[in-house]
Write a protein that holds these residues in place. Structure first.
Motif, PDB file in Angstrom:
ATOM      1  N   VAL A   9       0.867  -1.163   0.000  1.00 47.75           N
ATOM      2  CA  VAL A   9       0.000   0.000   0.000  1.00 47.75           C
ATOM      3  C   VAL A   9       0.907   1.215   0.000  1.00 47.75           C
ATOM      4  O   VAL A   9       2.046   1.158   0.417  1.00 47.75           O
ATOM      5  N   ALA A  10       0.402   2.353  -0.438  1.00 44.88           N
ATOM      6  CA  ALA A  10       1.265   3.490  -0.762  1.00 44.88           C
ATOM      7  C   ALA A  10       2.015   4.029   0.428  1.00 44.88           C
ATOM      8  O   ALA A  10       1.552   4.911   1.122  1.00 44.88           O
ATOM      9  N   ILE A 174       0.961   3.989  -6.186  1.00 41.57           N
ATOM     10  CA  ILE A 174      -0.461   4.333  -6.286  1.00 41.57           C
ATOM     11  C   ILE A 174      -1.361   3.449  -5.430  1.00 41.57           C
ATOM     12  O   ILE A 174      -2.585   3.552  -5.508  1.00 41.57           O
ATOM     13  N   GLY A 175      -0.779   2.553  -4.639  1.00 43.02           N
ATOM     14  CA  GLY A 175      -1.590   1.640  -3.845  1.00 43.02           C
ATOM     15  C   GLY A 175      -2.474   2.367  -2.840  1.00 43.02           C
ATOM     16  O   GLY A 175      -1.979   3.130  -2.009  1.00 43.02           O
ATOM     17  N   ARG A 176      -3.762   2.159  -2.895  1.00 43.80           N
ATOM     18  CA  ARG A 176      -4.696   2.802  -1.982  1.00 43.80           C
ATOM     19  C   ARG A 176      -5.705   1.835  -1.375  1.00 43.80           C
ATOM     20  O   ARG A 176      -6.238   2.096  -0.310  1.00 43.80           O
ATOM     21  N   HIS A 177      -5.973   0.742  -2.070  1.00 44.45           N
ATOM     22  CA  HIS A 177      -7.058  -0.141  -1.648  1.00 44.45           C
ATOM     23  C   HIS A 177      -6.502  -1.528  -1.285  1.00 44.45           C
ATOM     24  O   HIS A 177      -6.118  -2.289  -2.177  1.00 44.45           O
ATOM     25  N   SER A 188      -2.197  -4.584  -2.147  1.00 46.67           N
ATOM     26  CA  SER A 188      -3.218  -3.685  -2.666  1.00 46.67           C
ATOM     27  C   SER A 188      -3.686  -4.138  -4.035  1.00 46.67           C
ATOM     28  O   SER A 188      -2.983  -4.839  -4.767  1.00 46.67           O
ATOM     29  N   GLU A 190      -4.118  -2.128  -6.493  1.00 44.53           N
ATOM     30  CA  GLU A 190      -3.266  -1.432  -7.454  1.00 44.53           C
ATOM     31  C   GLU A 190      -1.969  -2.209  -7.685  1.00 44.53           C
ATOM     32  O   GLU A 190      -1.466  -2.280  -8.814  1.00 44.53           O
TER      33      GLU A 190
END
Length: 285
Positions: A9-10, A174-177, A188, A190
């Motif tokens: 994750v980001a 860009i990892g958010r989810h 993630s 992403e």
């Protein structure tokens, strides 16, 4: 290859307590050793694979010990060599026979130390560990035994690298989810997308350049490898969660244990072997 494949994750730090330069150096060293052995002599790669599987079983043995489960490592380690060599020299049937003999020998070895529920638990865990590590690794040996086996295994390894690299870069940037926050919070969706893109590209180039096949086959191979790699990552994460472990071991600086590097490779091996066997039959000598 747990924790990095399609995962972060980001955040700009890879994992808490991880030294990124050391991790990269160790990873590149392992890749160079694997590819170099494939180019030089297949027998060296077999020895490398046997050593890695043995180390992974040793780590599993220590991890299971946290739950008072004791693996009979002596027959398991001896049998691991037999499974891998049988797969390479005599094919899938011999690999299965070697696995069954090793599992049976491990059960007998454990029962000689005593019977009862503890023996049943230890024997069951030994059979699971043998199926999880050397038996699945045997499919890599089946690939290696093909006339163009070095190319097949090389593509298999590069797909694993692409899965890890694409997932890590996309996850960090860009990892958010989170994909499975209760199992592995750093994975993630992403990151999974990054793994699919890079592995699909590597598969397409590899199949087209290395085997003269259609690039669509390579994309399919890359997507399939990412799917099984991700499942392998999550499966080992569940196992570590149950054992209350962050890593299976500390043999590889910056990476954790050998098992933490093999988890996705092991689960991907049967599928990659089967797809290549069906979609890219034969081989150049």
């Amino acid at each position: 290859m747990a924790e990095t494949a399609g995962t972060s994750v980001a955040v700009l730090t890879p994992r808490a307590g991880r030294d990124l330069p050391i991790a990269i150096g160790v990873g590149l060293g392992l890749l160079a050793l694997a590819v170099g052995s494939l180019v030089w002599r297949k027998e060296i790669f077999i020895a490398f694979a046997a050593l890695a599987c043995g180390a992974a079983l040793w780590e599993l043995g220590h991890a299971f010990g946290r739950r008072q489960i004791h693996l009979p490592l002596v027959p398991m380690l001896v049998g691991t060599v037999g499974i891998l060599v049988s797969a390479y020299t005599a094919g899938a049937e011999a690999m299965l026979v070697a696995f069954l003999l090793t599992a049976g020998g491990s059960v007998i070895w454990r029962v000689l130390d005593g019977t009862g529920p503890a023996a049943l638990r230890d024997a069951s865990a030994a059979t699971f560990a043998l199926a999880y590590v050397p038996f699945l690794a045997g499919f890599v040996m089946l690939m290696l035994a093909q006339p163009d086996g070095a190319m097949r295994v090389g593509l298999f390894v590069l797909l694993a690298v692409a899965n890890d690299t694409g997932g890590y870069v996309a996850g960090v940037l860009i990892g958010r989810h989170p994909m499975a926050p209760s199992v592995s919070p750093k994975k993630s969706w992403e990151g999974l997308g990054g793994s699919l893109l890079l592995a699909g590209a590597v598969g397409a180039v590899g199949i087209r350049w290395g085997f003269g096949g259609a690039w669509e086959i390579g994309v399919l191979l890359g997507v399939a490898a990412v799917a099984t790699s991700t499942l392998g990552d999550l499966s080992e994460s569940l196992l570590k969660r149950d054992l209350e472990l962050k890593d299976m071991g500390r043999l590889l600086p910056g990476h954790g244990g050998v098992m933490d590097r093999l988890d996705s490779l092991l689960l991907s091996a049967p599928l990659v072997y089967s797809l290549l066997l069906v979609l890219v039959p034969g081989g150049a000598g």
